[in-house]
Write a protein that holds these residues in place. Structure first.
Motif, mmCIF file in Angstrom:
data_model
loop_
_atom_site.group_PDB
_atom_site.id
_atom_site.type_symbol
_atom_site.label_atom_id
_atom_site.label_comp_id
_atom_site.label_asym_id
_atom_site.label_seq_id
_atom_site.Cartn_x
_atom_site.Cartn_y
_atom_site.Cartn_z
ATOM 1 N N PHE A 21 4.146 -107.968 57.938
ATOM 2 C CA PHE A 21 3.342 -107.183 56.999
ATOM 3 C C PHE A 21 4.215 -106.151 56.289
ATOM 4 N N ALA A 22 5.128 -105.502 57.054
ATOM 5 C CA ALA A 22 5.915 -104.409 56.488
ATOM 6 C C ALA A 22 6.982 -104.909 55.521
ATOM 7 N N GLY A 23 7.770 -105.885 55.953
ATOM 8 C CA GLY A 23 8.878 -106.360 55.123
ATOM 9 C C GLY A 23 8.387 -106.993 53.825
ATOM 10 N N LEU A 40 15.991 -109.992 55.460
ATOM 11 C CA LEU A 40 16.604 -110.839 56.483
ATOM 12 C C LEU A 40 15.638 -110.931 57.653
ATOM 13 N N GLU A 41 15.281 -112.142 58.043
ATOM 14 C CA GLU A 41 14.247 -112.346 59.057
ATOM 15 C C GLU A 41 14.752 -113.318 60.127
ATOM 16 N N ALA A 42 14.626 -112.890 61.370
ATOM 17 C CA ALA A 42 15.111 -113.726 62.477
ATOM 18 C C ALA A 42 14.286 -114.998 62.653
ATOM 19 N N GLY A 43 12.993 -114.909 62.370
ATOM 20 C CA GLY A 43 12.123 -116.068 62.567
ATOM 21 C C GLY A 43 12.342 -117.147 61.520
ATOM 22 N N GLY A 47 5.762 -113.630 58.304
ATOM 23 C CA GLY A 47 4.548 -113.366 59.086
ATOM 24 C C GLY A 47 4.747 -112.443 60.270
ATOM 25 N N GLY A 48 5.990 -112.329 60.759
ATOM 26 C CA GLY A 48 6.257 -111.392 61.857
ATOM 27 C C GLY A 48 5.406 -111.698 63.080
ATOM 28 N N THR A 49 4.662 -110.705 63.538
ATOM 29 C CA THR A 49 3.768 -110.836 64.696
ATOM 30 C C THR A 49 2.988 -112.156 64.643
ATOM 31 N N TRP A 50 2.533 -112.500 63.441
ATOM 32 C CA TRP A 50 1.632 -113.655 63.309
ATOM 33 C C TRP A 50 2.387 -114.959 63.177
ATOM 34 N N TYR A 51 3.691 -114.864 63.040
ATOM 35 C CA TYR A 51 4.566 -116.043 63.128
ATOM 36 C C TYR A 51 4.860 -116.348 64.592
ATOM 37 N N TRP A 52 5.077 -115.290 65.378
ATOM 38 C CA TRP A 52 5.556 -115.477 66.749
ATOM 39 C C TRP A 52 4.427 -115.673 67.768
ATOM 40 N N ASN A 53 3.343 -114.929 67.613
ATOM 41 C CA ASN A 53 2.300 -114.886 68.665
ATOM 42 C C ASN A 53 1.258 -115.976 68.444
ATOM 43 N N CYS A 60 -6.599 -110.728 65.542
ATOM 44 C CA CYS A 60 -6.519 -109.278 65.371
ATOM 45 C C CYS A 60 -7.682 -108.620 66.098
ATOM 46 N N ASP A 61 -7.518 -107.347 66.425
ATOM 47 C CA ASP A 61 -8.631 -106.622 67.037
ATOM 48 C C ASP A 61 -9.057 -105.421 66.196
ATOM 49 N N VAL A 62 -8.544 -105.360 64.981
ATOM 50 C CA VAL A 62 -9.127 -104.530 63.934
ATOM 51 C C VAL A 62 -9.746 -105.549 62.977
ATOM 52 N N GLU A 66 -10.418 -105.033 57.261
ATOM 53 C CA GLU A 66 -9.627 -103.792 57.290
ATOM 54 C C GLU A 66 -8.167 -104.083 57.630
ATOM 55 N N TYR A 67 -7.950 -105.072 58.481
ATOM 56 C CA TYR A 67 -6.591 -105.443 58.896
ATOM 57 C C TYR A 67 -5.990 -106.385 57.844
ATOM 58 N N SER A 68 -5.793 -105.870 56.646
ATOM 59 C CA SER A 68 -5.279 -106.655 55.525
ATOM 60 C C SER A 68 -4.815 -105.663 54.471
ATOM 61 N N ARG A 113 19.215 -113.414 61.981
ATOM 62 C CA ARG A 113 19.042 -112.235 62.841
ATOM 63 C C ARG A 113 20.113 -111.201 62.523
ATOM 64 N N VAL A 114 19.691 -109.976 62.248
ATOM 65 C CA VAL A 114 20.636 -108.888 62.012
ATOM 66 C C VAL A 114 21.095 -108.359 63.370
ATOM 67 N N VAL A 115 22.391 -108.254 63.542
ATOM 68 C CA VAL A 115 22.914 -107.772 64.828
ATOM 69 C C VAL A 115 23.584 -106.401 64.707
ATOM 70 N N ASN A 443 -4.693 -98.701 62.721
ATOM 71 C CA ASN A 443 -4.647 -99.994 62.041
ATOM 72 C C ASN A 443 -3.264 -100.048 61.402
ATOM 73 N N MET A 444 -2.432 -100.946 61.894
ATOM 74 C CA MET A 444 -1.030 -100.944 61.475
ATOM 75 C C MET A 444 -0.849 -101.226 59.984
ATOM 76 N N VAL A 445 -1.781 -101.948 59.396
ATOM 77 C CA VAL A 445 -1.595 -102.255 57.975
ATOM 78 C C VAL A 445 -1.764 -100.982 57.136
HETATM 79 C C1 LIG Z 1 -0.816 -110.398 69.414
HETATM 80 C C2 LIG Z 1 -0.814 -109.159 68.591
HETATM 81 C C3 LIG Z 1 -1.979 -108.751 67.963
HETATM 82 C C4 LIG Z 1 -1.987 -107.602 67.184
HETATM 83 N N1 LIG Z 1 -3.162 -107.221 66.602
HETATM 84 C C5 LIG Z 1 -3.182 -106.096 65.849
HETATM 85 C C6 LIG Z 1 -4.392 -105.632 65.257
HETATM 86 O O1 LIG Z 1 -5.455 -106.215 65.394
HETATM 87 N N2 LIG Z 1 -4.343 -104.491 64.542
HETATM 88 C C7 LIG Z 1 -3.199 -103.787 64.366
HETATM 89 O O2 LIG Z 1 -3.217 -102.766 63.700
HETATM 90 N N3 LIG Z 1 -2.040 -104.221 64.901
HETATM 91 C C8 LIG Z 1 -2.007 -105.332 65.642
HETATM 92 N N4 LIG Z 1 -0.827 -105.743 66.208
HETATM 93 C C9 LIG Z 1 0.415 -105.021 65.911
HETATM 94 C C10 LIG Z 1 1.216 -105.801 64.840
HETATM 95 O O3 LIG Z 1 2.502 -105.927 65.326
HETATM 96 C C11 LIG Z 1 1.135 -105.111 63.511
HETATM 97 O O4 LIG Z 1 -0.220 -105.023 63.109
HETATM 98 C C12 LIG Z 1 1.883 -105.767 62.340
HETATM 99 O O5 LIG Z 1 1.774 -107.161 62.361
HETATM 100 C C13 LIG Z 1 3.319 -105.328 62.335
HETATM 101 O O6 LIG Z 1 3.945 -105.768 61.180
HETATM 102 P P1 LIG Z 1 5.486 -105.440 60.953
HETATM 103 O O7 LIG Z 1 5.886 -106.143 59.718
HETATM 104 O O8 LIG Z 1 5.705 -103.987 61.044
HETATM 105 O O9 LIG Z 1 6.210 -106.030 62.224
HETATM 106 P P2 LIG Z 1 6.272 -107.557 62.768
HETATM 107 O O10 LIG Z 1 5.065 -108.295 62.325
HETATM 108 O O11 LIG Z 1 6.544 -107.446 64.189
HETATM 109 O O12 LIG Z 1 7.506 -108.128 61.985
HETATM 110 C C14 LIG Z 1 8.803 -107.715 62.266
HETATM 111 C C15 LIG Z 1 9.725 -108.849 61.967
HETATM 112 O O13 LIG Z 1 11.054 -108.374 62.068
HETATM 113 C C16 LIG Z 1 11.838 -109.393 62.586
HETATM 114 N N5 LIG Z 1 13.027 -108.804 63.192
HETATM 115 C C17 LIG Z 1 13.090 -107.904 64.196
HETATM 116 N N6 LIG Z 1 14.378 -107.627 64.497
HETATM 117 C C18 LIG Z 1 15.131 -108.366 63.656
HETATM 118 C C19 LIG Z 1 16.532 -108.511 63.475
HETATM 119 N N7 LIG Z 1 17.408 -107.852 64.234
HETATM 120 N N8 LIG Z 1 16.953 -109.347 62.507
HETATM 121 C C20 LIG Z 1 16.093 -110.019 61.721
HETATM 122 N N9 LIG Z 1 14.750 -109.930 61.862
HETATM 123 C C21 LIG Z 1 14.277 -109.107 62.821
HETATM 124 C C22 LIG Z 1 10.976 -110.082 63.611
HETATM 125 O O14 LIG Z 1 11.378 -111.402 63.840
HETATM 126 C C23 LIG Z 1 9.608 -110.002 62.958
HETATM 127 O O15 LIG Z 1 9.304 -111.179 62.277
HETATM 128 C C24 LIG Z 1 -0.804 -106.863 67.016
HETATM 129 C C25 LIG Z 1 0.358 -107.260 67.669
HETATM 130 C C26 LIG Z 1 0.357 -108.378 68.465
HETATM 131 C C27 LIG Z 1 1.618 -108.769 69.159
#
Ligand SMILES: Cc1cc2nc3c(=O)[nH]c(=O)nc-3n(C[C@H](O)[C@H](O)[C@H](O)COP(=O)(O)OP(=O)(O)OC[C@H]3O[C@@H](n4cnc5c(N)ncnc54)[C@H](O)[C@@H]3O)c2cc1C
Length: 544
Positions: A21-23, A40-43, A47-53, A60-62, A66-68, A113-115, A443-445
Motif C-alpha cells: 500500500f505504501a510503496g 524495489l520489491e523483494a516479492g 501488494g506487500g502484506t497481501w502478496y505474502w499472507n 482485513c479486519d478494518v 475504509e481499508y482502501s 531485495r535491498v540489502v 487503519n494503516m491505509v
Molecule cells: C494478515 C494481515 C492482515 C492485516 N490486516 C490489516 C487490517 O485489516 N487493517 C490494517 O490497518 N492493517 C492490517 N495489516 C497491516 C498491513 O501490514 C498494513 O495494513 C499494510 O498492508 C502495510 O502496507 P505497507 O506497504 O506499509 O507494507 P507491506 O504491505 O508490508 O509491504 C512492504 C513491502 O516491502 C517489501 N520489503 C521489505 N523489505 C524489503 C527489502 N529489504 N527489499 C525489498 N523489498 C522489501 C516487502 O516484501 C513487502 O512487499 C495486516 C497485516 C497482516 C499481516
C-alpha cells in the motif's frame, strides 16, 4: 538506469523500498510531483502484506470501504468490494488494479531485495544495494518496507528435523495447501491464527493449537456487502475519509455507534452491558471504543475484558478449554483479533488446545511437537507466529548513515525517530509508518496516505528551496522519543508482553514502538511542516 557510482549522475531522485500500500502510493505521488523513482520489491509481485499472507481465512479486519485508498475519488467510486471485510485475494486484486490503473509497474522492480544503503556525505546521495548485486543511486530513499513484513520463525529446538511440510502464515505458498486427511499443528494464537484456525479445522483430520497467551477476539459479523449499502457510503465517501483522518485510529466513520461518548465510570452499571453488547453485535476492532477510557483506565478495561471473557465461557462448552482460552491480560494491550467462529472451533471433537504458557514448546521432533512432556504427532506444522514488527524489515537492511554509522547501531536500545518518519544521522531517508508514528494502532491505509503526502510535500519544499539534504536533529529525536513514551505511558498498552513492545522477539529491546492517537499526531506533523520543518536541519552540512 543502473548506478554509475561516483560519476555524479543519479539513477533516480528517489528509491522506494517495498511495493505494498505504501510503496505504490509513494510512487504515484512522486511521479505527480515530477520526481523520478524506482521501487524495489523483494516479492514476486506488488501488494506487500497481501502478496505474502495467503493463508486460509486471511482478510482485513478494518472494513474494506475504509481499508482502501481515499486519494482518488474515481478509484474509490469505481472499485466494488464484495464483502464487509475483503479476503486476501480480493485486496491483492485491488492493489494490482491500482498498480495498473496508475501505470505504476514500469517503475517497479520485483524479485529485488535491498540489502544495504549507504549515504555519501559529499554528494548527499544514497547508494542502494540489492541482494543480486545491483546498485542504484538516488537523492532520497523511502523505506516503505512494512510494519509486519519480516516473518518471525521462532528458533525452536529441532525445528529443521520435522519430516512433514511447515508453513509460515506470512510466507504462504501461492498454490495453497491441502490439509484434508492431515493432522495439523498451528503454533500461535494471534490474528493470523485466529483467522486461519476455523478454516484449517474444517479441512484437517485433526488440529492441535499451541497457545502461549489466550487471545481476545471480537466477531467480525462478516457478510456480503450489499450494493445499496456500498452506494450509500460512496455517496458520502469524502466525509467518511475526512472523519477517519480526524479520528484517533484512522477508522470508525462507518460505525453506527460512533466514537465513545462516556468514561466507564460515567455509565450506570446497568447500562454498561447494553453498550458492550451493542459493540459486540456490531463487531470488529471498534469494540474497545465502548468507553472513552477502555485503553487508559484499568477499571474500565476490566469491565470490557470481563464482558468478552463471559462470551468465551458462553461459547466454549468444555469449561477447562474455556478457561484456557480466557485471557487475563488487559484487553487491547495485545492487538485485538477479529474472528469468524474462532472460539466455536474449540467445540469440535477434532480440535485440541495445548497450553504452552509455562514452558513453551520443548522441541519439534521428526514426527511432531513435544510440549509439557507430551509428544503430539502431526503431519503439518503451521507457524502463525507473526512478525518482527515495525523494525524487522528495516533492521534487515544495512543502512549506513553519516560517518558510516549503521541503523542497527543507532537503534541498539530501541528505535529512535522524529515523527516516526526520520532518523538523526540518516539524512534523506524517510520511513513510512515508522516506529514512533501511530501506524499499527490505526487503519494503516489512513496512516500510509498521511505519511506519503507529508513526505511528498517535504520533498517539494526542499526542491523549492534548492536544498539537497534534510536530516532530523538529534534533539528533535530525543524530544519525540520522550513524547511517544509519555503518551504510551498514559495508556494501558505497555502493560503486557506484546509485539508492539518487541516482546515476541528474543533479545529485542523492550520499547513501545507505535504512538497512540492518529488525529493529534496528524496535527503535529502539519505544524512541523508549517514551521519550515521544525526539528529538521535542511541544506547542511556540505550540501545545500
Ligand atoms: C494478515 C494481515 C492482515 C492485516 N490486516 C490489516 C487490517 O485489516 N487493517 C490494517 O490497518 N492493517 C492490517 N495489516 C497491516 C498491513 O501490514 C498494513 O495494513 C499494510 O498492508 C502495510 O502496507 P505497507 O506497504 O506499509 O507494507 P507491506 O504491505 O508490508 O509491504 C512492504 C513491502 O516491502 C517489501 N520489503 C521489505 N523489505 C524489503 C527489502 N529489504 N527489499 C525489498 N523489498 C522489501 C516487502 O516484501 C513487502 O512487499 C495486516 C497485516 C497482516 C499481516
Amino acid at each position: 538506469m543502473r548506478g554509475d557510482g561516483g560519476s555524479g549522475r543519479l539513477d533516480v531522485d528517489v528509491v522506494v523500498v517495498g511495493a505494498g500500500f505504501a510503496g505504490l502510493y509513494m510512487l504515484h505521488r512522486l511521479r505527480r510531483a515530477g520526481l523520478s523513482a524506482r521501487v524495489l520489491e523483494a516479492g514476486g509481485g506488488v501488494g506487500g502484506t497481501w502478496y505474502w499472507n495467503r493463508y486460509p481465512g486471511a482478510r482485513c479486519d478494518v472494513q474494506s470501504l475504509e481499508y482502501s485508498y481515499g486519494f482518488d475519488d474515481d478509484l474509490q467510486q469505481n472499485w466494488e468490494w464484495t464483502e464487509r471485510y475483503a479476503t486476501q485475494p480480493e485486496i491483492l486484486r485491488y492493489l494490482e488494479h491500482v498498480a495498473d490503473r496508475f501505470d505504476l509497474r514500469r517503475d517497479i522492480q520485483c524479485d529485488t531485495r535491498v540489502v544495504g544503503a549507504a549515504f555519501d556525505e559529499e554528494t548527499a546521495t544514497w547508494a542502494v544495494r540489492t541482494e543480486a548485486g545491483e546498485r542504484f543511486t538516488a537523492r532520497f530513499v523511502v523505506a516503505a518496507t512494512g510494519c509486519l513484513s519480516a516473518a518471525n520463525l521462532p528458533d525452536i529446538p529441532g525445528r529443521d528435523t520435522f519430516r512433514g511440510p511447515t508453513y509460515h502464515t506470512g510466507r504462504w505458498p501461492h498454490e495453497g495447501v491441502d490439509f484434508s486427511g492431515r493432522r495439523v499443528a498451528v503454533i500461535g494464537t494471534g490474528s493470523s491464527a485466529v483467522q486461519s484456525i476455523p478454516i484449517i479445522a474444517e479441512q484437517a483430520a485433526h488440529l492441535t493449537v499451541f497457545q502461549r497467551t489466550a487471545t481476545y477476539s471480537v466477531p467480525a459479523h462478516n457478510e456480503p456487502l450489499a450494493r445499496d449499502r456500498q452506494a450509500e457510503i460512496k455517496a458520502r465517501y469524502a466525509k467518511v475519509r475526512a472523519a477517519n483522518r480526524q479520528s484517533m485510529a484512522g477508522f470508525g466513520a462507518l460505525s453506527g455507534l460512533g466514537p465513545p461518548q462516556h468514561a466507564m465510570a460515567e455509565v450506570d452499571a446497568g447500562d454498561r452491558d447494553l453498550l458492550l453488547d451493542q459493540r459486540w453485535q456490531e463487531g470488529g476492532l471498534g469494540f474497545v471504543a465502548v468507553f472513552t477510557d477502555t485503553l487508559a483506565q484499568p477499571d474500565a478495561n476490566e469491565v470490557a475484558a470481563e464482558f468478552v471473557r463471559a462470551k468465551i465461557r458462553g461459547i466454549v462448552r468444555d469449561p477447562a478449554v474455556a478457561d484456557l482460552l480466557t485471557p487475563t491480560q488487559v484487553i487491547g494491550c495485545k492487538r485485538l483479533c477479529v474472528d469468524s467462529g474462532y472460539y466455536e472451533t474449540f467445540n469440535r471433537p477434532d480440535v485440541r488446545l495445548v497450553d504452552i504458557s509455562s514452558s513453551g514448546i520443548e522441541a519439534i521432533t521428526p514426527g511432531g511437537i513435544r510440549a509439557n512432556g507430551e509428544d503430539h504427532e502431526v503431519d503439518v506444522i503451521v507457524f502463525a507466529t507473526g512478525f518482527d514488527a515495525m523494525t524487522g524489515a528495516l533492521s534487515r537492511i544495512r543502512f549506513e548513515g553519516v560517518g558510516g554509522r549503521t541503523l542497527a547501531d543507532a537503534w541498539r536500545e530501541g528505535p529512535k525517530t522524529y515523527l516516526g518518519v526520520a532518523v538523526a544521522g540518516f539524512p534523506n531517508l524517510f520511513l513510512i509508518t515508522g516506529p514512533g508514528s501511530p501506524s499499527v494502532l490505526t487503519n494503516m491505509v489512513t496512516s500510509i496516505e498521511h505519511h506519503v503526502e507529508w513526505i511528498t510535500a517535504c520533498l517539494e519544499h526542499l526542491r523549492g528551496g534548492g536544498h539537497r539534504r534534510i536530516e532530523a536533529e538529534p534533539e528533535a529525536v530525543d524530544g519525540w522519543v520522550a513524547y511517544v513514551n509519555t503518551v504510551a505511558g498514559l495508556t494501558l498498552f505497555p502493560t503486557c508482553n506484546s509485539w508492539y513492545l518487541g516482546a515476541n522477539i528474543p533479545g529485542k529491546p523492550r520499547v513501545f514502538m507505535p504512538l497512540p492517537g492518529f488525529a493529534p499526531y496528524d496535527a503535529m506533523c502539519a505544524d512541523v511542516a508549517a514551521h519550515g520543518y521544525r526539528g529538521f536541519a535542511i541544506g547542511q552540512p556540505g550540501a545545500t
